[in-house]
Scaffold this motif. Structure first.
Motif: not given
Length: 143
Positions: A31-44, A109-123
């Protein structure tokens, strides 16, 4: 001679990550940009580097991610971004580059994202080039 690397796992993980990210980015449940941003932040990941406006910024405080993401979303209020596609390219066994393509009111438009799989299993995203939002905001007369 180049060292051969197994990249199928990182390609599959990056593909799944961006598909999930897009689903949340375009979901009508927020319902708000804060709600959406809160969820999107979990991908980093906990530490990210991003490139915008000709500057490189590194942040190791995930609590700041929501405000960084919601800022451009607030300025795009009333506009409906459409994701028109993406491309995933592995660059190593544990890293990939993801291009995400958008269209807002006929502007592409486009954006470029750098994706990483870490040794501890996080990605997740460890950063990216985020000049797309600023370009879009200029095209729409929002800055």
């Amino acid at each position: 001679m180049a060292v051969k690397q197994y990249t199928a796992a990182v390609t599959a993980a990056a593909e799944a990550h961006i598909v999930s990210y897009v689903a949340d980015f375009t979901s009508p449940i927020f319902k708000s940009s804060i709600e959406r941003a809160t969820k999107m932040a979990t991908y980093y990941l906990p530490t990210i580097s991003f490139f915008a406006n000709g500057a490189i910024t590194q942040i190791s405080d995930p609590s700041l991610y929501v405000s960084l993401i919601s800022g451009p979303l607030d300025k795009l209020d009333g506009f409906s971004p459409k994701v028109t596609g993406h491309k995933v390219e592995a660059v190593g066994e544990n890293s990939a580059i993801i291009w995400l393509f958008f269209s807002i009111d006929g502007n592409e438009m486009s954006n470029v994202y750098f994706f990483r799989m870490m040794d501890d299993g996080t990605e997740g995203f460890e950063g990216g080039i985020f000049d797309g939002e600023m370009w879009m905001l200029k095209q729409l007369g929002k800055v």
